[in-house]
Design a protein around this motif. Sequence first.
Motif, PDB file in Angstrom:
ATOM      1  N   VAL A 240     -21.648 138.096 -13.367  1.00 10.70           N
ATOM      2  CA  VAL A 240     -22.588 138.422 -12.341  1.00 10.70           C
ATOM      3  C   VAL A 240     -24.033 137.427 -12.301  1.00 10.70           C
ATOM      4  CG1 VAL A 240     -21.979 140.798 -12.392  1.00 10.70           C
ATOM      5  CG2 VAL A 240     -23.521 139.973 -14.122  1.00 10.70           C
ATOM      6  N   LYS A 241     -23.982 136.453 -13.486  1.00 13.09           N
ATOM      7  CA  LYS A 241     -25.065 135.528 -13.391  1.00 13.09           C
ATOM      8  C   LYS A 241     -24.652 134.327 -12.532  1.00 13.09           C
ATOM      9  CE  LYS A 241     -26.075 136.874 -18.193  1.00 13.09           C
ATOM     10  NZ  LYS A 241     -26.335 136.246 -19.648  1.00 13.09           N
ATOM     11  N   LEU A 242     -23.618 134.322 -12.021  1.00 10.52           N
ATOM     12  CA  LEU A 242     -22.957 133.095 -11.499  1.00 10.52           C
ATOM     13  C   LEU A 242     -22.538 133.594  -9.715  1.00 10.52           C
ATOM     14  CD1 LEU A 242     -22.737 130.050 -11.734  1.00 10.52           C
ATOM     15  CD2 LEU A 242     -20.328 130.734 -12.220  1.00 10.52           C
ATOM     16  N   PRO A 243     -23.418 134.129  -9.164  1.00 13.29           N
ATOM     17  CA  PRO A 243     -22.799 134.609  -7.817  1.00 13.29           C
ATOM     18  C   PRO A 243     -22.924 133.536  -6.811  1.00 13.29           C
ATOM     19  CG  PRO A 243     -25.198 135.313  -8.061  1.00 13.29           C
ATOM     20  CD  PRO A 243     -24.585 134.475  -9.141  1.00 13.29           C
ATOM     21  N   GLN A 244     -21.944 132.286  -7.021  1.00 14.65           N
ATOM     22  CA  GLN A 244     -22.124 131.218  -6.395  1.00 14.65           C
ATOM     23  C   GLN A 244     -20.835 130.902  -5.624  1.00 14.65           C
ATOM     24  OE1 GLN A 244     -25.228 129.659  -5.685  1.00 14.65           O
ATOM     25  NE2 GLN A 244     -26.315 130.989  -7.083  1.00 14.65           N
ATOM     26  N   PRO A 245     -20.576 130.056  -4.612  1.00 13.61           N
ATOM     27  CA  PRO A 245     -19.553 129.438  -4.325  1.00 13.61           C
ATOM     28  C   PRO A 245     -18.633 128.731  -5.234  1.00 13.61           C
ATOM     29  CG  PRO A 245     -21.212 129.323  -2.582  1.00 13.61           C
ATOM     30  CD  PRO A 245     -21.745 129.597  -3.804  1.00 13.61           C
ATOM     31  N   THR A 246     -17.376 128.638  -5.264  1.00 17.56           N
ATOM     32  CA  THR A 246     -16.768 127.997  -6.103  1.00 17.56           C
ATOM     33  C   THR A 246     -15.915 127.065  -5.719  1.00 17.56           C
ATOM     34  OG1 THR A 246     -17.078 129.882  -7.855  1.00 17.56           O
ATOM     35  CG2 THR A 246     -15.351 128.170  -8.429  1.00 17.56           C
ATOM     36  N   THR A 247     -15.445 125.807  -6.007  1.00 18.26           N
ATOM     37  CA  THR A 247     -14.838 124.597  -5.580  1.00 18.26           C
ATOM     38  C   THR A 247     -13.449 124.626  -6.503  1.00 18.26           C
ATOM     39  OG1 THR A 247     -16.466 123.828  -4.188  1.00 18.26           O
ATOM     40  CG2 THR A 247     -14.269 122.443  -4.631  1.00 18.26           C
ATOM     41  N   ILE A 248     -12.442 124.826  -5.875  1.00 21.14           N
ATOM     42  CA  ILE A 248     -11.135 124.251  -6.919  1.00 21.14           C
ATOM     43  C   ILE A 248     -10.524 123.269  -6.112  1.00 21.14           C
ATOM     44  CG2 ILE A 248      -8.699 125.266  -7.688  1.00 21.14           C
ATOM     45  CD1 ILE A 248     -11.638 127.922  -6.353  1.00 21.14           C
ATOM     46  N   GLU A 249     -10.165 122.330  -7.182  1.00 22.12           N
ATOM     47  CA  GLU A 249      -9.609 120.976  -6.812  1.00 22.12           C
ATOM     48  C   GLU A 249      -8.479 120.492  -7.865  1.00 22.12           C
ATOM     49  OE1 GLU A 249     -12.570 117.930  -7.144  1.00 22.12           O
ATOM     50  OE2 GLU A 249     -13.598 118.907  -8.684  1.00 22.12           O
ATOM     51  N   LEU A 250      -7.870 119.763  -7.286  1.00 20.88           N
ATOM     52  CA  LEU A 250      -6.573 119.061  -8.424  1.00 20.88           C
ATOM     53  C   LEU A 250      -7.033 117.891  -8.784  1.00 20.88           C
ATOM     54  CD1 LEU A 250      -3.576 118.956  -9.005  1.00 20.88           C
ATOM     55  CD2 LEU A 250      -3.364 117.533  -7.029  1.00 20.88           C
ATOM     56  N   VAL A 251      -6.903 117.685 -10.319  1.00 20.82           N
ATOM     57  CA  VAL A 251      -7.233 116.542 -10.870  1.00 20.82           C
ATOM     58  C   VAL A 251      -5.901 115.502 -10.946  1.00 20.82           C
ATOM     59  CG1 VAL A 251      -8.079 115.563 -12.837  1.00 20.82           C
ATOM     60  CG2 VAL A 251      -9.066 117.808 -12.217  1.00 20.82           C
ATOM     61  N   VAL A 252      -6.140 114.634 -10.099  1.00 17.30           N
ATOM     62  CA  VAL A 252      -4.694 113.826 -10.144  1.00 17.30           C
ATOM     63  C   VAL A 252      -4.732 112.900 -11.047  1.00 17.30           C
ATOM     64  CG1 VAL A 252      -3.287 112.210  -8.476  1.00 17.30           C
ATOM     65  CG2 VAL A 252      -4.920 114.177  -7.548  1.00 17.30           C
TER      66      VAL A 252
END
Length: 807
Positions: free
Chosen positions: A729-741
């Motif tokens: 709940v301390k992190l109500p932020q958008p989250t980006t998921i990416e592939l580390v190639v």
Amino acid sequence: MTMCPSLSFDLPQRLRSLTLACLCLLIGPVGSLSAQVAPQAGYLFPPSIPIGQTSDVQLGGYDFSEDMQWFVHDDRVRLEVLGPRSDYLLPPPPYWIGPRSSTDAPPIPREVPGRIHVDPAATEGLVRWQVANANGASTTAKFYLSRTPDLIESRSRDLPQVLPSLPVAVCGRLSRLTEVDRYQFTTKQDGPISIDLMARRLGSDFHGMLQVHDSAGQPIANVADTLGRDLAVTFAAKAHETYTISLNDLDFRGDRAYVYRLAVTTGPRVLCTLPAVGQRGSTADVEFVGPGLISGTSEVDTLTKTVTFPSDPAVDTFTYSLETTFGPVAVHIPLGDVPEVVSPAITDKATHLPTTGGFTSRMSEQQIEQRFTWQAEPNEFWSFDLQSQSIGGSLDVAIVILGPDGKELAVNDDLANSTDAGLTVRTTVSGLHSCLVRSLSPCRGAADELFRLHIAKRPPGFSLMVTPTLNLPLGEKKAVKITATRHGGFTGPITVSATGLPDGVLPQGEWVIGEQKSDLNITLEAAADAAVVAALLQFQGTAMINGIEVTQLATTTTPNDLCPVSLSEQPLSTMLLAMTMPAPFDVLVIDRERQRDVPRGSTCLADLEIVRHVGFQGAVTIEMTGKQSRNRQGIRGIDLHVPPETSRVQYAIFLPEWLALDLTRRVVVQGVATIADPQGNLRQVNKKGDARITMILEGALLKLDCLAQESIAKVGSTIDLPIHISRSVKLPQPTTIELVVPDELIGVVSAEPLVLPAGIDTGSLRLATKNTPALLGQWSLRLRATAMQEEHPVVSETTLAIEFANP
């Protein structure tokens, strides 16, 4: 107050902190942190450079600055620095976990690109290099000069690298924990194959373990470097068979500095020779000892040939081509001017020694001692050098000197960095004296259980020893200790001088080692207005001996040698002097070593204050020091530029999510500033923070999961990966998921980043692949989720195993 590792059981935070404080009072302080940090030379990659060619290299080291001076201790080798230092090179996963996670990690290197030019007249062997800046001088590091170009390690995943036709040498490194490097080759004919690992000789602090398997997976050879002397193995190979070499550290450690050279050759090996040294201009029967010389197997054989040694006094080593059934073997035989005798292994009587000579002999089965005698008169000085390790033998030897009455006059077991022995004695009576050569363990009668004893009547003379480095502060004086070893009864004064002193550095006082004295503290003073530079110095001593003026160069020790092959490899005749100047600022860690509670996978912001001294108002960069306590496990700080008008900053340290909750984490920082020396030259000076930044971990704010932990896919297909994240709940932020190639899959596998808005915890990451054979097999792909908290990242990662097959 210094904080200690937190307790592993659950305690309320306040009680836990109190308990830690009490424990630290018992353990005591760790010492002052506020000091300048000299750079350290670490390693060179590739560690082997071909003679007569130009090679691009990476020079690795610690606490490098951009204004360093570079020194190579061989006039036939020229180093050219091509660019700035790299970012911090942190070791990648996996990491030690559990109790071993608290062990000290290797220092954190940075690398500088360089180019090395080697003269065609250079000699094959090890070369030392050093660095220095305005903070001090480093010790030496080493690389190898080779007669032939070597391959560079280039492997994908855990698959073996296929080597071309033999002979071949490959330069590689064990760069991470649990790493096993594998190499594969196919033989053309029956016969012995020899493999030699050069690692500790290069300064790489690991103990190699080497295995060889055939194409059916059957073990052919298995050897471990438990003694820390590097390793070699010879085995019988079959024609058209494919063999795989596996190399790892005995304890499965790994680090970027663990560089090595692995040579694979067809044919047997030579361990040692009888005699061990060739007399210049003579012809002698030489017995060669080594595995596979006749049998072609790992068994140690002997082969005798008649050898004529060159008479040229400028040649110190003779390379003899030993012809065997399986092809020629190059054998390097040292040369000398004294008579060389092969002495039989006699147990029931003594061998008489002349006044000067070398004797090579074996110990017979169960024998532990051989006796030699020589005639001596009162007040004579005799030197004895006893070698086994440094001539390729397998004995741990000791030497004992007895007087004519049988009483012990002197004894020596080990010389520095060696199991060989040596000593000098002064005889006081006339008569037949004895020299006992002892093996410290019973012998098996093996062909390589040999030694060489060299005896010489020492004339009057001396040698000098000086420290390898000196850091001389600007405008100050510093003492340098010169140690004299006198021999042959010489007691007279020795006048000491130095060459190579930079402008502004002057000798002070009288530089004379007094009569019968063994050491002298000489003084050098740096003028307050001198340029701050580094230089290689040579010290020499001059004395009148029997009416003749004799001059001797002082040698220096090389304390970082892990595996000296012989004592002659250790000393240098130069000292590295670095003029230094103090940093005009202090870095204060606010709250000092108070624990800072930090969620895993997030960033700690530590408050620092830059206190500039009077007269300095410039910029300061805050960075991690090269040497940090405990296993790093991916912890890293930034290089933070602090402009002239700023004195209070927050230093950001990222702490990965896999860090344990029961262990404090500490980071040592230093400030770096560019200032002018009295001659206007810009130099970079540093100073450590006055305390460590100390952190204790809490639960993570973000967790990433891929619901398909294992997957099978076709090359050229598109794969949808189901993603789930958990956010505090301390992190109500958008989250980006990416592939580390991975580097090998750049351009082959790709995925558009997936953004999950606040409140949305699931989604699908689409993975696109190309139809290429390079993708076939199993890959471990890494996924990363990142959310921003007050402009600093919160990160969680997971891995996914995918097996790619043909369509």
